[in-house]
Write a protein that holds these residues in place. Structure first.
Motif, PDB file in Angstrom:
ATOM      1  N   LEU A   1       5.953   7.472   0.571  1.00  0.00           N
ATOM      2  CA  LEU A   1       6.601   8.343  -0.416  1.00  0.00           C
ATOM      3  C   LEU A   1       7.247   9.581   0.204  1.00  0.00           C
ATOM      4  O   LEU A   1       8.145  10.172  -0.372  1.00  0.00           O
ATOM      5  CB  LEU A   1       5.580   8.805  -1.463  1.00  0.00           C
ATOM      6  N   HIS A   2       6.751  10.008   1.357  1.00  0.00           N
ATOM      7  CA  HIS A   2       7.188  11.255   2.010  1.00  0.00           C
ATOM      8  C   HIS A   2       6.837  12.471   1.166  1.00  0.00           C
ATOM      9  O   HIS A   2       7.662  13.354   0.920  1.00  0.00           O
ATOM     10  CB  HIS A   2       8.676  11.214   2.363  1.00  0.00           C
ATOM     11  N   GLY A   3       5.570  12.500   0.731  1.00  0.00           N
ATOM     12  CA  GLY A   3       5.057  13.630  -0.028  1.00  0.00           C
ATOM     13  C   GLY A   3       4.338  13.167  -1.272  1.00  0.00           C
ATOM     14  O   GLY A   3       4.186  11.966  -1.511  1.00  0.00           O
ATOM     15  N   VAL A   4       3.883  14.116  -2.044  1.00  0.00           N
ATOM     16  CA  VAL A   4       3.246  13.854  -3.333  1.00  0.00           C
ATOM     17  C   VAL A   4       3.797  14.843  -4.345  1.00  0.00           C
ATOM     18  O   VAL A   4       4.350  15.877  -3.974  1.00  0.00           O
ATOM     19  CB  VAL A   4       1.699  13.982  -3.258  1.00  0.00           C
ATOM     20  N   ILE A   5       3.647  14.521  -5.614  1.00  0.00           N
ATOM     21  CA  ILE A   5       4.105  15.426  -6.664  1.00  0.00           C
ATOM     22  C   ILE A   5       3.257  16.693  -6.610  1.00  0.00           C
ATOM     23  O   ILE A   5       2.027  16.639  -6.665  1.00  0.00           O
ATOM     24  CB  ILE A   5       3.998  14.755  -8.045  1.00  0.00           C
TER      25      ILE A   5
ATOM     26  N   CYS B   1       0.858  -1.184   0.000  1.00  0.00           N
ATOM     27  CA  CYS B   1       0.000   0.000   0.000  1.00  0.00           C
ATOM     28  C   CYS B   1       0.900   1.242   0.000  1.00  0.00           C
ATOM     29  O   CYS B   1       1.690   1.443   0.923  1.00  0.00           O
ATOM     30  CB  CYS B   1      -0.895  -0.012   1.234  1.00  0.00           C
ATOM     31  N   VAL B   2       0.781   2.065  -1.040  1.00  0.00           N
ATOM     32  CA  VAL B   2       1.603   3.265  -1.165  1.00  0.00           C
ATOM     33  C   VAL B   2       0.856   4.449  -0.561  1.00  0.00           C
ATOM     34  O   VAL B   2      -0.259   4.774  -0.979  1.00  0.00           O
ATOM     35  CB  VAL B   2       1.940   3.561  -2.646  1.00  0.00           C
ATOM     36  N   VAL B   3       1.477   5.089   0.429  1.00  0.00           N
ATOM     37  CA  VAL B   3       0.886   6.258   1.084  1.00  0.00           C
ATOM     38  C   VAL B   3       1.853   7.436   0.981  1.00  0.00           C
ATOM     39  O   VAL B   3       3.044   7.264   0.731  1.00  0.00           O
ATOM     40  CB  VAL B   3       0.554   5.970   2.565  1.00  0.00           C
ATOM     41  N   ALA B   4       1.321   8.624   1.189  1.00  0.00           N
ATOM     42  CA  ALA B   4       2.141   9.829   1.055  1.00  0.00           C
ATOM     43  C   ALA B   4       3.016  10.059   2.277  1.00  0.00           C
ATOM     44  O   ALA B   4       4.183  10.418   2.150  1.00  0.00           O
ATOM     45  CB  ALA B   4       1.256  11.047   0.805  1.00  0.00           C
ATOM     46  N   GLU B   5       2.473   9.871   3.467  1.00  0.00           N
ATOM     47  CA  GLU B   5       3.183  10.238   4.706  1.00  0.00           C
ATOM     48  C   GLU B   5       3.077   9.129   5.756  1.00  0.00           C
ATOM     49  O   GLU B   5       2.132   8.333   5.720  1.00  0.00           O
ATOM     50  CB  GLU B   5       2.580  11.524   5.294  1.00  0.00           C
ATOM     51  N   PRO B   6       4.005   9.103   6.716  1.00  0.00           N
ATOM     52  CA  PRO B   6       3.924   8.110   7.793  1.00  0.00           C
ATOM     53  C   PRO B   6       2.598   8.141   8.559  1.00  0.00           C
ATOM     54  O   PRO B   6       2.094   7.098   8.970  1.00  0.00           O
ATOM     55  CB  PRO B   6       5.095   8.488   8.712  1.00  0.00           C
ATOM     56  N   LYS B   7       1.997   9.314   8.701  1.00  0.00           N
ATOM     57  CA  LYS B   7       0.714   9.400   9.422  1.00  0.00           C
ATOM     58  C   LYS B   7      -0.390   8.636   8.701  1.00  0.00           C
ATOM     59  O   LYS B   7      -1.366   8.205   9.321  1.00  0.00           O
ATOM     60  CB  LYS B   7       0.320  10.856   9.643  1.00  0.00           C
ATOM     61  N   ASP B   8      -0.236   8.443   7.374  1.00  0.00           N
ATOM     62  CA  ASP B   8      -1.227   7.680   6.622  1.00  0.00           C
ATOM     63  C   ASP B   8      -1.158   6.194   6.951  1.00  0.00           C
ATOM     64  O   ASP B   8      -2.163   5.480   6.863  1.00  0.00           O
ATOM     65  CB  ASP B   8      -1.043   7.904   5.119  1.00  0.00           C
TER      66      ASP B   8
ATOM     67  N   ALA C   1      -2.747   4.669  -2.245  1.00  0.00           N
ATOM     68  CA  ALA C   1      -3.587   5.225  -1.185  1.00  0.00           C
ATOM     69  C   ALA C   1      -3.192   6.671  -0.881  1.00  0.00           C
ATOM     70  O   ALA C   1      -3.225   7.103   0.261  1.00  0.00           O
ATOM     71  CB  ALA C   1      -3.493   4.358   0.071  1.00  0.00           C
ATOM     72  N   THR C   2      -2.815   7.404  -1.939  1.00  0.00           N
ATOM     73  CA  THR C   2      -2.568   8.829  -1.752  1.00  0.00           C
ATOM     74  C   THR C   2      -3.927   9.523  -1.630  1.00  0.00           C
ATOM     75  O   THR C   2      -4.945   8.975  -2.040  1.00  0.00           O
ATOM     76  CB  THR C   2      -1.768   9.405  -2.938  1.00  0.00           C
TER      77      THR C   2
END
Length: 199
Positions: free
Chosen positions: A108-112, A84-91, A143-144
């Motif tokens: 990912l530690h962020g999004v484009i 599961c790909v998420v943007a941030e650790p809180k996700d 899961a962004t």
């Protein structure tokens, strides 16, 4: 003319740098800390320094950990073929709260976000591609957040992953566009997982 001591103003300025903290809240936090006993202020400072020293990125999923490999990646009972790909650790925290997802993660530690000058090279995309390229992953769930940047990031990643012959899906959120994963309740997340679709 300075109203407060320089050290207090500096402390207030540091709190104001935190996301979601305005000037008045920063000042309130600074005054609160100064009103605490010396030991509590030292405990606060020690906790901050210890976290900075001991917390690092998991080399597998890029989530935050204080071990060599995070507990989720170490867990042999989890499905390591489902990422599961998420943007941030809180996700990750939000997804785990639902208690229905038994795979692993990639943070990912962020999004484009061109407006914020965040491009693909600023994210942990290379690590995801290397991980999937090693084999053993059968599905990558995007899961962004369901906003412009989250959608753009999911579409960009799906194009990169397609040649690796892995199924790429997107959560069917059931929450309004612009909402954030961390605020979704457990039932919504469960439905989003069950209703995920290929992209």
């Amino acid at each position: 003319m300075r109203v407060f001591p320089a050290a207090l103003e500096r402390l207030t300025e540091q709190f104001a740098k935190l996301p979601g903290i305005g000037g008045k809240t920063a000042q309130r936090l600074a005054f609160y800390l100064l009103s605490q006993p010396q030991e509590e202020a030292e405990e606060f400072a020690d906790a901050l320094l210890e976290a900075r020293k001991s917390v690092h990125l998991c080399p597998v999923c890029q989530n935050l950990t204080d071990r060599d490999i995070c507990p989720i990646c170490e867990d042999e009972e989890r499905d390591h073929g489902l990422v599961c790909v998420v943007a941030e650790p809180k996700d990750v925290v939000a997804m785990e709260r639902a208690r229905e997802y038994h795979g692993v993660y990639h943070v990912l530690h962020g999004v484009i976000s061109p407006l914020n000058q965040v491009g693909p090279d600023d994210l942990r995309i290379r690590e995801l591609l290397e991980r999937v390229g090693k084999g053993g992953v059968r599905e990558v769930i995007m899961a962004t957040n369901p906003d412009t940047e989250g959608e753009a990031t999911a579409m960009y990643l799906s194009r990169l992953l397609r040649p690796l012959e892995v199924r790429v899906t997107r959560l069917a959120y059931g929450i309004p566009v612009g909402s954030q994963l961390e605020y979704a309740d457990e039932v919504t997340l469960l439905r989003a997982l069950e209703g995920r679709r290929d992209i």
